[in-house]
Motif scaffolding. Structure first.
Motif: not given
Ligand code: UT7
Length: 352
Positions: A40, A171, A175, A212, A247, A285
């Protein structure tokens, strides 16, 4: 008419600051290693979440969620100028309790030195990131009916011990942070409809329950969770699992809807409200909620940059953080809006 007044506020975060850069080097005991453990980057985390750093408790086996709560509770008690012995009800919101049972409220009661006060009711509530608003609704109802007179409402979380410090868990892992926030609530005679806790709403949609979750304890299974020290894949259920996109979308929708209804049902406009305090899950968000619900940007308070997502603690922690910075003042009216696992969500309007 009896209304609910906020008598005190306090918060606590551990001293250890973990930057995005350091996060990549932590092992499963969150100890820094020489080599990268999780793929990351600071750039990815900041761009997708707004988070720069978070706080973790020391990894010395000495810290439980109730300890974070104790620090926040003591500060709120001092702020309210009341003694622990005056508390007649504890409402504790957490998804990271000290034990499966009993609940953490009784542990906190003991740590506050008031376990002998058997007339102090202790509730644990399980609404994750919405815990604080759910708890505020309970506290408000209890106080207005005359049931309790000095309620300690706590949101506290110790996340750092239960995250998956590998690329598989990145992912979710990036957070969350550790922290606690507390409020003391009590009755006041007032006919002013706008004073104290003015409005609360609490909602849920169990269709989102598996979007979740953490199944570290699944009572339908024996054993409750598989564990193999040689195979991390087997241990997947020990860590939180999330469908981040679902989520994200539901969080925006729930927080926009609950914010708009809070204004519609109270007849207030943004001119009547000093601060909007959204749950701190992802800065994107919150920016989307602000855009869609047309909230004045200068009224929005965030702390996710410094603390990450502290789940049930985010609302009191954010208010207290900005109060310490001199921004939030006594008498300010706040609209808080939350969304969390369950799905659960809600909003509240109250005067500090
Ligand atoms: O209180 C309620 C608790 N949770 C939330 O509210 C979370 C809600 N969701 C989010 O905040 C977002 O969905 C995340 C921040 C978790 C993820 O962001 P995203 O823009 O939805 O990214 P994504 O899951 O579509 O992932 C995009 C890419 C993926 O790689 P590929 O498949 O495009 O190659 C992931 O594998 O980013 C990758 N990825 C990361 N890369 C670096 C996912 N997590 C990470 C990371 N560092 N930590």
């Amino acid at each position: 008419m009896i209304r609910t007044k906020i008598l005190g506020l306090g918060s606590y975060v551990p001293e250890r600051v973990v930057t995005n850069e350091e996060l990549a080097y932590l092992d499963d005991q969150h100890v820094r290693q020489e080599t990268v453990q999780t793929e990351t980057t600071d750039e990815w985390i900041q761009k997708r979440t707004g988070i720069k750093e978070r706080r973790y408790v020391p990894n010395d086996g000495q810290w439980a969620t109730s300890d974070l709560a104790l620090h926040a509770a003591k500060r709120a008690l001092t702020d309210a100028n009341i003694e622990p012995t005056e508390i007649d009800c504890i409402i504790f919101g957490t998804l990271s309790p000290d034990f499966h049972f009993p609940g953490t409220a009784v542990v906190l009661q003991k740590k506050l030195g008031i376990a002998e006060k058997t007339s102090c009711a202790c509730f644990d509530i399980r609404q994750q990131c919405s815990g604080f608003v759910y708890g505020l609704q309970m506290a408000d109802a209890f106080i207005r009916t005359g049931m309790y007179k000095r309620i300690l409402l706590i949101g506290a979380e110790l996340h750092s011990h239960s995250l998956d410090y590998t690329t598989r868990g990145r992912d979710v892992m990036v957070l969350f942070g550790d922290g606690a926030g507390a409020m003391i609530l009590g009755p006041v005679e007032s006919d002013d409809q706008r004073s104290g806790v003015m409005y609360t709403s609490a909602h849920a949609d169990g269709n989102g329950a598996m979007d979740l979750y953490l199944k570290i304890f699944d009572i339908s299974r024996r054993p409750y969770v598989d564990y193999n020290p040689k195979d991390r894949e087997t241990n997947k259920d020990m860590y939180p699992q999330m469908d981040g996109k679902r989520v994200f979308l539901n969080a925006v929708r729930g927080m926009v809807m609950s914010t708009q209804s809070a204004l519609a049902k109270t007849g207030l406009s943004w001119d009547d409200i000093q601060w909007f305090v959204p749950h701190q899950a992802n800065l994107r968000i919150n920016e989307k909620v602000v855009e869609v619900a047309k909230i004045p940007a200068e009224k929005v308070l965030n702390t996710i940059q410094f603390y990450g997502n502290t789940t049930a603690a985010t609302v009191p922690l954010t208010i207290d953080h900005w109060r310490q910075q001199g921004k939030v003042k006594k008498g300010d009216r706040i609209l808080a809006s939350v969304f969390g696992s369950g799905f659960t969500w809600g909003a509240a309007i109250f005067t500090l």
